[in-house]
Design a protein around this motif. Structure first.
Motif, PDB file in Angstrom:
ATOM      1  N   ASP A 536     -10.262-162.346  -3.740  1.00  0.00           N
ATOM      2  CA  ASP A 536     -10.841-161.257  -2.957  1.00  0.00           C
ATOM      3  C   ASP A 536      -9.789-160.165  -2.768  1.00  0.00           C
ATOM      4  O   ASP A 536      -8.750-160.395  -2.130  1.00  0.00           O
ATOM      5  N   PHE A 537     -10.056-159.002  -3.318  1.00  0.00           N
ATOM      6  CA  PHE A 537      -9.184-157.867  -3.063  1.00  0.00           C
ATOM      7  C   PHE A 537      -9.343-157.400  -1.620  1.00  0.00           C
ATOM      8  O   PHE A 537      -8.383-156.972  -0.981  1.00  0.00           O
ATOM      9  N   ASN A 538     -10.587-157.453  -1.138  1.00  0.00           N
ATOM     10  CA  ASN A 538     -10.926-157.212   0.262  1.00  0.00           C
ATOM     11  C   ASN A 538     -12.312-157.813   0.472  1.00  0.00           C
ATOM     12  O   ASN A 538     -12.822-158.548  -0.388  1.00  0.00           O
ATOM     13  N   ASN A 539     -12.951-157.501   1.594  1.00  0.00           N
ATOM     14  CA  ASN A 539     -14.251-158.107   1.887  1.00  0.00           C
ATOM     15  C   ASN A 539     -15.345-157.685   0.915  1.00  0.00           C
ATOM     16  O   ASN A 539     -16.377-158.362   0.809  1.00  0.00           O
ATOM     17  N   ASN A 540     -15.157-156.575   0.194  1.00  0.00           N
ATOM     18  CA  ASN A 540     -16.218-156.048  -0.647  1.00  0.00           C
ATOM     19  C   ASN A 540     -15.896-156.066  -2.137  1.00  0.00           C
ATOM     20  O   ASN A 540     -16.718-155.624  -2.949  1.00  0.00           O
ATOM     21  N   ASN A 541     -14.721-156.545  -2.511  1.00  0.00           N
ATOM     22  CA  ASN A 541     -14.340-156.533  -3.921  1.00  0.00           C
ATOM     23  C   ASN A 541     -13.694-157.867  -4.287  1.00  0.00           C
ATOM     24  O   ASN A 541     -12.773-158.334  -3.586  1.00  0.00           O
ATOM     25  N   ASN A 542     -14.178-158.479  -5.350  1.00  0.00           N
ATOM     26  CA  ASN A 542     -13.628-159.760  -5.765  1.00  0.00           C
ATOM     27  C   ASN A 542     -13.853-159.970  -7.255  1.00  0.00           C
ATOM     28  O   ASN A 542     -14.625-159.242  -7.895  1.00  0.00           O
ATOM     29  N   GLU A 631     -18.816-169.049 -16.468  1.00  0.00           N
ATOM     30  CA  GLU A 631     -19.123-167.681 -16.055  1.00  0.00           C
ATOM     31  C   GLU A 631     -17.895-167.021 -15.438  1.00  0.00           C
ATOM     32  O   GLU A 631     -17.137-167.650 -14.697  1.00  0.00           O
ATOM     33  N   ILE A 632     -17.724-165.756 -15.769  1.00  0.00           N
ATOM     34  CA  ILE A 632     -16.747-164.913 -15.079  1.00  0.00           C
ATOM     35  C   ILE A 632     -17.488-163.690 -14.570  1.00  0.00           C
ATOM     36  O   ILE A 632     -18.440-163.214 -15.202  1.00  0.00           O
ATOM     37  N   GLY A 633     -17.063-163.175 -13.435  1.00  0.00           N
ATOM     38  CA  GLY A 633     -17.773-162.025 -12.887  1.00  0.00           C
ATOM     39  C   GLY A 633     -16.992-161.341 -11.790  1.00  0.00           C
ATOM     40  O   GLY A 633     -15.910-161.781 -11.373  1.00  0.00           O
ATOM     41  N   SER A 634     -17.581-160.270 -11.304  1.00  0.00           N
ATOM     42  CA  SER A 634     -16.932-159.500 -10.253  1.00  0.00           C
ATOM     43  C   SER A 634     -17.982-158.766  -9.429  1.00  0.00           C
ATOM     44  O   SER A 634     -19.019-158.347  -9.953  1.00  0.00           O
ATOM     45  N   HIS A 635     -17.711-158.650  -8.127  1.00  0.00           N
ATOM     46  CA  HIS A 635     -18.501-157.817  -7.212  1.00  0.00           C
ATOM     47  C   HIS A 635     -17.595-156.688  -6.727  1.00  0.00           C
ATOM     48  O   HIS A 635     -16.522-156.951  -6.159  1.00  0.00           O
ATOM     49  N   MET A 636     -18.024-155.472  -6.938  1.00  0.00           N
ATOM     50  CA  MET A 636     -17.178-154.327  -6.601  1.00  0.00           C
ATOM     51  C   MET A 636     -17.944-153.302  -5.768  1.00  0.00           C
ATOM     52  O   MET A 636     -19.123-153.050  -6.012  1.00  0.00           O
ATOM     53  N   THR A 637     -17.256-152.742  -4.819  1.00  0.00           N
ATOM     54  CA  THR A 637     -17.770-151.632  -4.014  1.00  0.00           C
ATOM     55  C   THR A 637     -16.751-150.507  -4.095  1.00  0.00           C
ATOM     56  O   THR A 637     -15.581-150.690  -3.721  1.00  0.00           O
ATOM     57  N   MET A 638     -17.191-149.340  -4.583  1.00  0.00           N
ATOM     58  CA  MET A 638     -16.245-148.260  -4.898  1.00  0.00           C
ATOM     59  C   MET A 638     -16.703-146.933  -4.312  1.00  0.00           C
ATOM     60  O   MET A 638     -17.833-146.805  -3.841  1.00  0.00           O
ATOM     61  N   PHE A 639     -15.792-145.956  -4.394  1.00  0.00           N
ATOM     62  CA  PHE A 639     -16.068-144.584  -3.968  1.00  0.00           C
ATOM     63  C   PHE A 639     -16.587-144.534  -2.533  1.00  0.00           C
ATOM     64  O   PHE A 639     -17.659-144.001  -2.241  1.00  0.00           O
ATOM     65  N   ASP A 640     -15.786-145.160  -1.641  1.00  0.00           N
ATOM     66  CA  ASP A 640     -16.109-145.181  -0.210  1.00  0.00           C
ATOM     67  C   ASP A 640     -17.490-145.775   0.052  1.00  0.00           C
ATOM     68  O   ASP A 640     -18.227-145.322   0.943  1.00  0.00           O
ATOM     69  N   GLY A 641     -17.840-146.776  -0.717  1.00  0.00           N
ATOM     70  CA  GLY A 641     -19.101-147.465  -0.510  1.00  0.00           C
ATOM     71  C   GLY A 641     -20.300-146.832  -1.181  1.00  0.00           C
ATOM     72  O   GLY A 641     -21.425-147.324  -1.034  1.00  0.00           O
TER      73      GLY A 641
END
Length: 832
Positions: A536-542, A631-641
């Protein structure tokens, strides 16, 4: 709910927002809830931020877990015309649910695996209660709050039949919603519906809801063989009740019960291909491209579900108990030849009762060591009656098949220097109908124990976590079968000398009673591990990687008994014929037929009369299917949400893959194990909030699913062929724009929604000789909103795209159900 500002109302409407009791240490009732979305409307709103639903097995939101998932709020469902599980197809990457047949036929395919009949490959939970039988998957969505679609094996926590994924459906909580919702709708093709739901919180300790719905479908497709009647019209009516009681601050009891009655036509299968060698070619060639069969088809279902969710908040853990009960009684009637000829019909009447129980202990949220452990079990009683009836054309077809095949081998006997006599064989099943009944009891018992642990901040590295889990699943299958047929047949043998006919064996009638009756049993144990590592990079990105195993249970093909009985009928008939023929030959005067010819005929008759003993278990049993998913994957939240992105790549190795096909005789569908297959693919889902009024969303899924070990015989090899019913591509792109009105205007806002979704290429057969190319449908909705009221105008398949929703082959004929044409509708919703 309190009425907020116009902006708050818009945010609630856009997300379909309601806050449902978050997991807290106690159950003291919150004050009057407003269910407000986050205030910043220039960012993408995560559904789970505003629709918080505590589940027995997880503590984190889906996008914080190492898995691929898609969620829909009530607003999302309304804006995308999601009215049943089949409507989700195309809205979720690599999810394909062809809309065909009736409510009985809910075939869910994810990432290269799925099921048309028998056990499903994707599980369904409604308010945490499992739906064991996929005959119950297609139900009314009038009171649904949120839907989650989890992709990839979920076997460690959820067990059998979740190897492709899991669909979780949640209804509205009467503690969070208050008032009465009324919905009315009408659409082209004589469709209309109505629903009313009331939510009432009596005190801080007790709340309940009750609702009812009715829907009528006028039908899309006409049957030209039955005076152009609408073949797929139907009605459904039902209701749901829910009560939540908080006897203590740390104890919650959640009761649910719902009932649904459906009575519909269905199975609008049009004839697409016909061989010129077909015995009915001349009669049927004019029906190509049309739905044309003479016997009425339909499906009727009673469905009752009840459950109790109990949750106790202790100091250091949470204890959950989920008890479920399901009663299903249905009846399917099919014109099984799907032509205007009166060949044969099939019925299937099921009576199913299922009791399930699951007890789960899990850690409190926020701990470094997150764990879940539990036990589960269910018992299903399933009684099935499945008679097949051959009508006049069908009996004639059976007789013609027997006699034409036998006469190919009838010898020509020399009768002199210039004359010969051709022997003519005739064996006829008597009567205009032949009924083959079948009664089956197939109970299933399943029990499991499971544990999963997640270690956060592994080795002191903040944000690094490791998950390991294991489930041991035990299943016991039984089958009590009672199937047979009584009939008479008449045999004669004559000689054809051109202008003269000689009777060698006069018409002789025989009686036969073919019967199969007995009991079978089978059991197995499956171990379902899971390993995952996540950072987890933070709560919204991993970013994450997982390895997991899933399985689909085996079972018995009860429709195989029609094939078994038909084969025994042929061999028994020929035994009667051979005995009579040999007896007659032995009495013939010497010299009438040479000894060599006599022995040739006797050998041929004995060969035709040979009976191969049927091993019922090996003939009817199909094995469990299992797969490993990487499986490999990622959840990302960018550009101030403003942008959410979910990406995944997967590799699935499937063994003993279960494939549905028609039996060799055409008498119904069976499940067979197809060796091994491999599925490789990827998924991308995007949500973007461009401005506070304009948002876009889209997803794309790619699956390359092929057989790696599927050899039927020396002549038939399906290796490297595509797995049927698995689209190579799925996609959806959609957008929403909100026109906000000035304060005091006659409307609060106007909301425009549009999406274009599609799938393809889809191969329909293992031979890959029939397919549907890539296609898409354009859909849209305009919503006029004022306070707690809404008027919506919607359109589905706006371009009236023509495509095959389903295809199959039976008796060397091709049949297809076309996709639904353009439909326009309006609905009115209000709450008071």
């Amino acid at each position: 709910m309190k009425k907020g500002t116009v902006l708050k109302s818009l945010k609630i409407m856009a997300a379909g927002v309601t806050v449902i009791s978050a997991a807290t240490p106690a159950y003291s009732m919150p004050k009057e809830e407003t269910a407000e979305a986050p205030k910043d409307t220039t960012r993408v709103i995560d559904i789970e931020e505003v629709i918080v639903i505590a589940t027995p097995k997880e503590n984190n939101r889906l996008r914080q877990q190492p898995l691929s998932a898609t969620s829909f709020s009530q607003g999302d469902m309304r804006n995308n015309s999601v009215t049943s599980v089949k409507s989700l197809s195309g809205l979720v990457p690599n999810l394909f649910i062809p809309d065909y047949g009736s409510k009985l036929t809910t075939s869910v395919y994810v990432r290269g695996i799925g099921s048309r009949i028998n056990t499903p490959a994707v599980g369904l939970y409604v308010d945490n209660i499992p739906f064991i039988d996929k005959s119950a998957f297609d139900f009314n969505y009038s009171d649904i709050e949120r839907i989650d679609v989890l992709r990839g094996p979920q076997g460690t926590l959820y067990g059998r039949n979740t190897m492709g994924g899991l669909i979780r459906v949640f209804t509205k909580s009467p503690f969070s919603y208050q008032g009465t919702d009324i919905s009315l709708g009408a659409a082209t093709y004589n469709n209309y519906k109505a629903s009313v739901n009331h939510y009432h919180r009596i005190s801080d300790k007790f709340a309940f809801s009750a609702g009812a719905f009715y829907e009528h479908e006028g039908g899309f497709f006409e049957n030209v063989a039955r005076n152009n009647e609408k073949i797929d019209k139907g009605d459904e009516v039902g209701g749901r009740m829910r009560a939540i009681w908080l006897p203590k601050d740390n104890l919650k009891l959640d009761f649910t019960v719902n009932y649904e009655y459906s009575n519909q036509g269905g199975y609008p299968y049009q004839l697409t291909s016909l061989s010129e060698t077909d015995i009915y070619y001349q009669d049927l060639k004019g029906d190509l491209g049309k739905v044309a069969y003479n016997n009425e088809c339909g499906y009727m279902r009673h469905l009752l579900n009840g459950g109790l969710n109990l949750e106790h908040q202790a100091d250091n853990f949470i204890l959950s108990s989920v008890t479920g009960f399901q009663y299903l009684k249905d009846e399917m009637n099919l014109d099984q030849d799907f032509t205007r000829k009166n060949v044969y019909t099939m019925s299937q009447r099921q009576n199913s009762k299922t009791i399930s129980e699951e007890i789960v202990l899990k850690s409190k949220p926020g701990c470094r060591w997150q764990w879940t452990t539990g036990v589960s079990g269910f018992y299903q009683w399933l009684d099935t009656e499945g008679p097949v009836t051959f009508h006049e054309d069908g009996v004639n077809w059976l007789n013609n098949t027997i006699n034409s095949n036998a006469n190919k081998y009838m010898p020509e006997i020399p009768m002199g220097p210039t004359m010969s006599m051709k022997m003519v064989f005739s064996d006829v099943i008597n009567g205009n109908t032949l009924n083959i009944p079948g009664y089956f009891k197939t109970p299933v018992f399943n029990t499991a124990i499971f544990h999963q642990s997640t270690f956060n901040d592994l080795f002191g590295a903040e944000g690094l976590s490791f998950t390991v889990g294991l489930r041991m699943d035990y299943e016991n299958l039984k089958m009590n079968y009672n199937s047979g047929v009584n009939y008479t047949h008449t045999y004669s043998l004559s000689g054809d000398m051109g202008s003269r006919k000689i009777t060698m064996i006069p018409e002789t009638e025989f009686s036969q009673n073919v019967k199969y009756e007995g009991d079978l049993g089978h059991d197995y144990i499956q171990l379902l591990p899971k390993f995952a590592i996540q950072y987890d990079f933070n709560n919204n990105n991993n970013i994450y990687a997982t390895v997991s195993k899933g399985y689909r249970s085996g079972g018995y093909n009860i429709q195989m008994f029609s094939d078994i009985l038909q084969n025994d009928m042929k061999s028994n008939n020929m035994s009667d014929v051979a005995k009579k023929t040999i007896e007659t030959l032995d009495k013939m005067p010497a010299g009438m037929i040479s000894e060599e010819m006599k022995q040739k005929i006797i050998g041929m008759m004995n060969g035709m009369a040979q009976k191969v003993e049927t091993d019922v278990k090996s003939t009817t049993l199909y094995k469990p299917e299992y797969s490993w998913n990487y499986e490999i994957g990622s959840h990302m939240t960018m550009f101030d949400g403003r942008l959410q992105a979910d990406v995944a790549a997967f590799y699935m190795d499937t063994h003993d893959q279960q494939i549905s096909r028609f039996a060799a005789s055409g008498l119904g569908r069976i499940t067979v194990n197809a060796g091994k297959s491999r599925s490789i693919g990827g998924e991308l889902a995007l949500k973007a909030q461009i401005t506070d009024a304009f948002s876009l969303n889209g997803n794309y899924g790619y699956t390359h699913a092929t057989f790696t070990d599927y050899v039927v015989s020396d002549e038939v090899n399906y290796n490297d062929n595509y797995v049927p019913f698995v689209p190579q591509h799925t996609f959806n792109i959609g957008g929403q724009y909100i026109f906000r009105m000035k304060s005091g205007a006659w409307l609060d806002n106007i909301m425009l929604n549009a999406n274009y979704k599609g799938a393809g290429r889809v191969y329909w057969t293992e031979q890959n000789n029939a397919y549907q190319n890539l296609y898409g449908t354009l859909n849209g909705r305009i919503s006029l909103n004022k306070g707690n009221g809404q008027i919506g105008i919607w359109i589905n398949n706006a371009l009236n795209t023509k495509y095959q929703a389903f295809y199959f082959e039976s008796m060397n004929r091709g049949f297809a159900q076309m996709g639904r044409p353009m439909q326009i509708g309006v609905d009115l919703r209000c709450r008071f």
